[in-house]
Design a protein around this motif. Sequence first.
Motif, PDB file in Angstrom:
ATOM      1  N   THR A   4      31.195  33.799  30.324  1.00 41.13           N
ATOM      2  CA  THR A   4      32.409  32.987  30.394  1.00 41.13           C
ATOM      3  C   THR A   4      32.077  31.519  30.607  1.00 41.13           C
ATOM      4  O   THR A   4      32.668  30.630  30.001  1.00 41.13           O
ATOM      5  CB  THR A   4      33.320  33.487  31.524  1.00 41.13           C
ATOM      6  N   ASP A 163      38.003  36.155  25.002  1.00 45.57           N
ATOM      7  CA  ASP A 163      37.378  36.746  26.168  1.00 45.57           C
ATOM      8  C   ASP A 163      38.181  36.416  27.415  1.00 45.57           C
ATOM      9  O   ASP A 163      37.719  35.703  28.303  1.00 45.57           O
ATOM     10  CB  ASP A 163      35.943  36.231  26.295  1.00 45.57           C
ATOM     11  N   TYR A 164      39.404  36.918  27.474  1.00 49.14           N
ATOM     12  CA  TYR A 164      40.216  36.727  28.669  1.00 49.14           C
ATOM     13  C   TYR A 164      39.628  37.533  29.816  1.00 49.14           C
ATOM     14  O   TYR A 164      39.009  38.574  29.611  1.00 49.14           O
ATOM     15  CB  TYR A 164      41.654  37.163  28.421  1.00 49.14           C
ATOM     16  N   SER A 165      39.828  37.064  31.027  1.00 48.91           N
ATOM     17  CA  SER A 165      39.268  37.747  32.184  1.00 48.91           C
ATOM     18  C   SER A 165      40.272  37.779  33.318  1.00 48.91           C
ATOM     19  O   SER A 165      41.262  37.033  33.325  1.00 48.91           O
ATOM     20  CB  SER A 165      37.987  37.037  32.645  1.00 48.91           C
ATOM     21  N   ASN A 167      39.926  36.700  36.283  1.00 40.70           N
ATOM     22  CA  ASN A 167      39.968  35.475  37.087  1.00 40.70           C
ATOM     23  C   ASN A 167      40.826  34.391  36.453  1.00 40.70           C
ATOM     24  O   ASN A 167      41.052  33.343  37.055  1.00 40.70           O
ATOM     25  CB  ASN A 167      38.557  34.949  37.384  1.00 40.70           C
ATOM     26  N   ASP A 183      38.974  45.484  38.675  1.00 33.29           N
ATOM     27  CA  ASP A 183      37.644  45.366  38.081  1.00 33.29           C
ATOM     28  C   ASP A 183      36.816  46.613  38.329  1.00 33.29           C
ATOM     29  O   ASP A 183      36.013  47.021  37.485  1.00 33.29           O
ATOM     30  CB  ASP A 183      36.941  44.137  38.662  1.00 33.29           C
ATOM     31  N   ARG A 188      35.817  46.833  30.912  1.00 38.14           N
ATOM     32  CA  ARG A 188      36.125  45.526  30.332  1.00 38.14           C
ATOM     33  C   ARG A 188      37.072  45.645  29.128  1.00 38.14           C
ATOM     34  O   ARG A 188      37.992  44.848  28.964  1.00 38.14           O
ATOM     35  CB  ARG A 188      34.829  44.836  29.907  1.00 38.14           C
ATOM     36  N   GLN A 192      40.751  43.924  28.627  1.00 40.37           N
ATOM     37  CA  GLN A 192      41.029  43.056  27.488  1.00 40.37           C
ATOM     38  C   GLN A 192      42.248  43.539  26.708  1.00 40.37           C
ATOM     39  O   GLN A 192      43.121  42.751  26.346  1.00 40.37           O
ATOM     40  CB  GLN A 192      39.808  43.014  26.553  1.00 40.37           C
TER      41      GLN A 192
END
Length: 258
Positions: A4, A163-165, A167, A183, A188, A192
């Motif tokens: 990221t 690549d959204y996350s 945070n 998490d 992952r 997403q």
Amino acid sequence: MEKTIKKNIRKRKFHQSAESLFTNLVVEKNNGHIAAFNKLLLKLMPEVEKYVRRRLKRATSGRKISGGSYVAQDFIDELFVEAYDNFDEVGNAKELYPWLFKKVDELFEDAIEEEEFDMSTFENIDDYSQQEWDAMEEKYSVDGDGDLVMLEELDDPRLNKNDYSLNQVFIEDTEQELAVKLDQSLDRERIQNHINMVLSTLPSLTYTVFDLFNQQRFEMDEIAKIKNITTAEVEHLLAEARKRLRLSFSKRYLIDSN
């Protein structure tokens, strides 16, 4: 996390490239050298084109336009003309990159009527059952650039995955416990898929502001100029997008966490 950070650095490099090219663009424009001007401007187009593709995919997946009605290159071609004809609008080097997005946004919205959002989609989010969430997700897939599309739509290999996350959604210290639980319990890909699914249901302006902030790394004041709204409105829309995402995660995956 390291991936990221690298992505953020790469995104900001496009902003810096625009600033470094500004003086030369001014010279070529003043000298009437269209070809040389466009050659310089071409260096800034990759991220602009990705942004247009995401907007097109969203409009297509929402069935507001039919697939193939528009292609991103059409808007990029128009942008070259608009940029040369109206370059005097750019006040300084720092304004150049957001100005390009503002111009392409105007071209896009002139060509495609902004889609209406049916608030009933999330009016009763508190009442969504696990089965209803799963049924909604089954209708969608994530294409090559991470945008949510209907399953029958084709992947576009030219684009990188969004690549959204977590945070980007859970930003307050008081929200970190919830983010950690998610998490630990979700892989992952599931995270997403859920983020993209919920983003696809947001009003167009809210989605676009979230995209410009998290994908293109624009500052809030820059987004305000791009979208012709106030910085306060940008802050509100970002907060609203995060609120929708937090609520959806909480209700779907952490019903028993209270």
